[in-house]
Design a protein around this motif. Structure first.
Motif, PDB file in Angstrom:
ATOM      1  N   TYR A 123       0.834  -1.203   0.000  1.00  0.00           N
ATOM      2  CA  TYR A 123       0.000   0.000   0.000  1.00  0.00           C
ATOM      3  C   TYR A 123       0.870   1.255   0.000  1.00  0.00           C
ATOM      4  O   TYR A 123       0.477   2.285  -0.556  1.00  0.00           O
ATOM      5  N   ARG A 124       2.055   1.171   0.594  1.00  0.00           N
ATOM      6  CA  ARG A 124       2.961   2.327   0.580  1.00  0.00           C
ATOM      7  C   ARG A 124       3.388   2.656  -0.843  1.00  0.00           C
ATOM      8  O   ARG A 124       3.417   3.829  -1.242  1.00  0.00           O
ATOM      9  N   GLY A 135      -0.974  13.052  -8.483  1.00  0.00           N
ATOM     10  CA  GLY A 135      -1.099  14.344  -7.820  1.00  0.00           C
ATOM     11  C   GLY A 135      -2.055  14.331  -6.650  1.00  0.00           C
ATOM     12  O   GLY A 135      -2.650  15.359  -6.302  1.00  0.00           O
ATOM     13  N   MET A 136      -2.206  13.177  -6.014  1.00  0.00           N
ATOM     14  CA  MET A 136      -3.127  13.063  -4.895  1.00  0.00           C
ATOM     15  C   MET A 136      -2.648  13.869  -3.692  1.00  0.00           C
ATOM     16  O   MET A 136      -1.503  13.745  -3.268  1.00  0.00           O
ATOM     17  N   ARG A 137      -3.532  14.686  -3.152  1.00  0.00           N
ATOM     18  CA  ARG A 137      -3.255  15.399  -1.909  1.00  0.00           C
ATOM     19  C   ARG A 137      -4.266  15.053  -0.829  1.00  0.00           C
ATOM     20  O   ARG A 137      -4.037  15.311   0.346  1.00  0.00           O
ATOM     21  N   THR A 138      -5.384  14.442  -1.226  1.00  0.00           N
ATOM     22  CA  THR A 138      -6.374  13.967  -0.261  1.00  0.00           C
ATOM     23  C   THR A 138      -6.854  12.592  -0.697  1.00  0.00           C
ATOM     24  O   THR A 138      -7.197  12.394  -1.867  1.00  0.00           O
ATOM     25  N   MET A 147      -6.149  -1.881   1.796  1.00  0.00           N
ATOM     26  CA  MET A 147      -5.564  -2.002   0.463  1.00  0.00           C
ATOM     27  C   MET A 147      -4.157  -2.566   0.537  1.00  0.00           C
ATOM     28  O   MET A 147      -3.569  -2.682   1.621  1.00  0.00           O
ATOM     29  N   GLY A 148      -3.631  -2.912  -0.632  1.00  0.00           N
ATOM     30  CA  GLY A 148      -2.253  -3.386  -0.716  1.00  0.00           C
ATOM     31  C   GLY A 148      -2.106  -4.860  -0.404  1.00  0.00           C
ATOM     32  O   GLY A 148      -3.073  -5.566  -0.100  1.00  0.00           O
ATOM     33  N   ASN A 149      -0.887  -5.337  -0.487  1.00  0.00           N
ATOM     34  CA  ASN A 149      -0.572  -6.745  -0.269  1.00  0.00           C
ATOM     35  C   ASN A 149      -1.109  -7.222   1.077  1.00  0.00           C
ATOM     36  O   ASN A 149      -0.843  -6.625   2.120  1.00  0.00           O
ATOM     37  N   ASN A 150      -1.875  -8.319   1.040  1.00  0.00           N
ATOM     38  CA  ASN A 150      -2.484  -8.897   2.246  1.00  0.00           C
ATOM     39  C   ASN A 150      -3.360  -7.899   2.998  1.00  0.00           C
ATOM     40  O   ASN A 150      -3.576  -8.043   4.197  1.00  0.00           O
ATOM     41  N   ARG A 151      -3.826  -6.866   2.309  1.00  0.00           N
ATOM     42  CA  ARG A 151      -4.701  -5.851   2.898  1.00  0.00           C
ATOM     43  C   ARG A 151      -4.066  -5.216   4.135  1.00  0.00           C
ATOM     44  O   ARG A 151      -4.727  -4.882   5.123  1.00  0.00           O
ATOM     45  N   GLU A 152      -2.741  -5.018   4.059  1.00  0.00           N
ATOM     46  CA  GLU A 152      -2.014  -4.439   5.191  1.00  0.00           C
ATOM     47  C   GLU A 152      -2.260  -2.936   5.330  1.00  0.00           C
ATOM     48  O   GLU A 152      -2.021  -2.362   6.398  1.00  0.00           O
ATOM     49  N   GLY A 153      -2.769  -2.310   4.252  1.00  0.00           N
ATOM     50  CA  GLY A 153      -3.035  -0.879   4.310  1.00  0.00           C
ATOM     51  C   GLY A 153      -4.371  -0.590   4.944  1.00  0.00           C
ATOM     52  O   GLY A 153      -5.333  -0.185   4.278  1.00  0.00           O
ATOM     53  N   THR A 154      -4.451  -0.776   6.261  1.00  0.00           N
ATOM     54  CA  THR A 154      -5.678  -0.487   6.994  1.00  0.00           C
ATOM     55  C   THR A 154      -5.818   1.031   7.168  1.00  0.00           C
ATOM     56  O   THR A 154      -4.892   1.799   6.897  1.00  0.00           O
ATOM     57  N   ILE A 155      -6.971   1.447   7.649  1.00  0.00           N
ATOM     58  CA  ILE A 155      -7.194   2.871   7.901  1.00  0.00           C
ATOM     59  C   ILE A 155      -6.131   3.397   8.881  1.00  0.00           C
ATOM     60  O   ILE A 155      -5.554   4.477   8.672  1.00  0.00           O
ATOM     61  N   LYS A 156      -5.854   2.642   9.917  1.00  0.00           N
ATOM     62  CA  LYS A 156      -4.865   3.079  10.908  1.00  0.00           C
ATOM     63  C   LYS A 156      -3.478   3.198  10.286  1.00  0.00           C
ATOM     64  O   LYS A 156      -2.759   4.183  10.522  1.00  0.00           O
ATOM     65  N   ALA A 157      -3.093   2.203   9.479  1.00  0.00           N
ATOM     66  CA  ALA A 157      -1.768   2.225   8.855  1.00  0.00           C
ATOM     67  C   ALA A 157      -1.642   3.384   7.875  1.00  0.00           C
ATOM     68  O   ALA A 157      -0.604   4.065   7.816  1.00  0.00           O
ATOM     69  N   ILE A 158      -2.694   3.625   7.086  1.00  0.00           N
ATOM     70  CA  ILE A 158      -2.660   4.710   6.099  1.00  0.00           C
ATOM     71  C   ILE A 158      -2.630   6.071   6.798  1.00  0.00           C
ATOM     72  O   ILE A 158      -1.896   6.982   6.385  1.00  0.00           O
ATOM     73  N   ASP A 159      -3.401   6.200   7.881  1.00  0.00           N
ATOM     74  CA  ASP A 159      -3.400   7.465   8.621  1.00  0.00           C
ATOM     75  C   ASP A 159      -2.032   7.743   9.222  1.00  0.00           C
ATOM     76  O   ASP A 159      -1.547   8.892   9.206  1.00  0.00           O
ATOM     77  N   LEU A 170      -5.690  11.978   4.925  1.00  0.00           N
ATOM     78  CA  LEU A 170      -6.693  10.921   4.840  1.00  0.00           C
ATOM     79  C   LEU A 170      -7.999  11.425   5.424  1.00  0.00           C
ATOM     80  O   LEU A 170      -8.044  11.945   6.536  1.00  0.00           O
ATOM     81  N   VAL A 171      -9.076  11.271   4.661  1.00  0.00           N
ATOM     82  CA  VAL A 171     -10.421  11.599   5.129  1.00  0.00           C
ATOM     83  C   VAL A 171     -11.228  10.302   5.138  1.00  0.00           C
ATOM     84  O   VAL A 171     -11.318   9.611   4.117  1.00  0.00           O
ATOM     85  N   VAL A 172     -11.803   9.973   6.286  1.00  0.00           N
ATOM     86  CA  VAL A 172     -12.559   8.728   6.433  1.00  0.00           C
ATOM     87  C   VAL A 172     -14.046   9.042   6.503  1.00  0.00           C
ATOM     88  O   VAL A 172     -14.477   9.902   7.283  1.00  0.00           O
ATOM     89  N   VAL A 173     -14.828   8.351   5.682  1.00  0.00           N
ATOM     90  CA  VAL A 173     -16.279   8.528   5.621  1.00  0.00           C
ATOM     91  C   VAL A 173     -16.950   7.298   6.225  1.00  0.00           C
ATOM     92  O   VAL A 173     -16.585   6.157   5.909  1.00  0.00           O
ATOM     93  N   ASP A 174     -17.928   7.534   7.093  1.00  0.00           N
ATOM     94  CA  ASP A 174     -18.689   6.423   7.651  1.00  0.00           C
ATOM     95  C   ASP A 174     -19.669   5.932   6.587  1.00  0.00           C
ATOM     96  O   ASP A 174     -20.713   6.547   6.347  1.00  0.00           O
TER      97      ASP A 174
END
Length: 419
Positions: A123-124, A135-138, A147-159, A170-174
């Motif tokens: 995911y990195r 050009g992603m900024r958000t 996302m990413g290999n073995n779904r290691e890119g969790t919300i916590k990891a990405i944040d 990172l903006v998280v939507v419920d």
């Protein structure tokens, strides 16, 4: 809306486009199968933030579904999914998803051919490509995205990554909807046995009763707003509950083909859909809904003898005119469209005549209820069949007169449900 189709190379690398040297992007990532209310909430936030910052609203759309790719690999010694594989479990094909994204205001869709090699990237690495190339900024994601290999890119990891690098937020939507539901672990499509819209079997249960039901059926907790739940509901004829999650009627699209033409002899001529459909076909039964004529199949790059939107044999399929590129499709689907009619819809094997004909194939057909009762010649046309509610299970009638009485009843119920 600009749509770019991207295919990873054998190493999983994608040649991501540089959208602009000075305009940034608000991005979300996913499959968005069904485009239910949770998906629309995420994409709606992307569009909202993009408009506030004069950025591109970008969706990275994975197709085919990762679940299908990984399941095929597990069953075929790690092989990649064939390019012509048909995903019968997909709630919506890409054409339907893209059409809704366009209506939501998305600027760019990067449609990526999901592969095992692509899935193996971290995911990195993926997010680095989003920042450096797109050009992603958000980044906007749902509450339990990964996302990413073995779904290691969790919300916590990405944040954590976002805060550490400072190059994107990172903006998280419920997007989960009204809590969770329980779905049997071994759930399979099961046709209702009684007339009328099926009810939730757990409705009105006490906590103790619900625990017992879950134990008996090995019920697993699932988000109320999820493709899995919608698929489960459609597989049990619960159309109204599924539509409530989708925020619109569930639909399938396909080309009208010649059938037995038995309906015409009974006074109920139907539009028979070919085998290749765009969308998940609900369980067998009779339904109320709508039939929409999207136009001659040739307008969408479909030969008149093709069975569906992506049937094999089409010439230059990549160059076909997709429905989402034709704004006339939205007009044809509108409530007041002259190309839209209430319809009694049948899905099943025609049990009244199957013994006589020897035909037991599962077919989908719709009887359009026109004002003057005229027959619609839609052969070779791409049509959309939308579902409003379940009417009756498929049953065998003792004779033609009983069948005609039943068909008249279905028409009356359809008029009421679609009024």
């Amino acid at each position: 809306m600009d749509i770019k189709t991207l295919t990873p190379d054998d190493n999983g690398q994608v040649d991501w486009p540089a959208l602009s040297p000075d305009r940034k992007a608000v991005v979300t990532v996913g499959v968005f199968d069904g485009m239910h209310q949770g998906h629309c909430a995420v994409i709606g936030k992307v569009v909202e933030l993009a408009r506030q910052t004069d950025s591109f609203a970008v969706v990275v759309l994975f197709d085919p579904r990762p679940g299908l790719v990984h399941r095929y690999a597990a069953e075929h010694d790690g092989a990649e999914l064939p390019a012509d594989a048909v995903d019968v479990e997909a709630l919506t094909g890409t054409d339907q998803r893209l059409r809704i994204m366009r209506d939501l205001g998305v600027d760019v869709v990067l449609q990526v051919r999901y592969s095992l090699a692509f899935a193996a990237k971290s995911y990195r690495f993926f997010l680095g490509q989003m920042v450096g190339r797109v050009g992603m900024r958000t980044l906007v994601l749902g509450a339990d995205a990964a996302m990413g290999n073995n779904r290691e890119g969790t919300i916590k990891a990405i944040d954590t990554l976002a805060q550490a690098t400072g190059v994107f937020e990172l903006v998280v939507v419920d997007d989960r909807g009204p809590g969770e539901v329980r779905i049997p672990a071994d759930a399979r499509p099961e046709a209702p046995t009684e007339p009328g819209e099926p009810q939730d079997p757990t409705s009105g249960m006490t906590k103790a009763q619900l625990r017992a039901w879950s134990k008996r059926h090995q019920g697993r907790r699932t988000r109320a707003w999820s493709s899995t739940n919608v698929r489960y509901l459609l597989g049990h004829g619960r159309i109204k509950d599924a539509n409530a999650i989708l925020g619109r009627p569930h639909a399938v699209e396909g080309v009208v083909v010649h059938g037995e033409e038995r309906g015409r002899t009974l006074g109920f001529p139907t539009a028979n859909l070919g085998e290749r459909l765009d969308g998940y076909l609900p369980v067998d039964g009779v339904y109320a809904g709508w039939l929409v004529d999207l136009g001659p199949g040739e307008s969408f790059g479909l030969a008149s003898d093709q069975a569906g939107p992506d049937a094999a044999g089409a010439e230059e399929p990549a160059a076909k005119l997709h429905p989402y590129d034709d704004r006339g499709v939205s007009a044809r689907c509108a409530a007041d469209s002259p190309y839209r009619w209430p319809a009694a819809i049948s899905i099943g094997t025609k049990p009244t005549f199957s013994e006589q004909t020897g035909l037991h194939e599962r077919v989908a057909e719709a009887y359009a209820i026109t004002e003057d009762g005229s027959w619609l010649d839609l052969y070779g046309h791409l049509v959309r069949v939308e579902f409003a509610g379940f009417l009756h299970p498929m049953v065998r009638y003792d004779g033609v007169d009983q069948l005609i009485d039943a068909l008249n009843s279905y028409v009356d119920q359809t008029r009421r449900l679609t009024a």
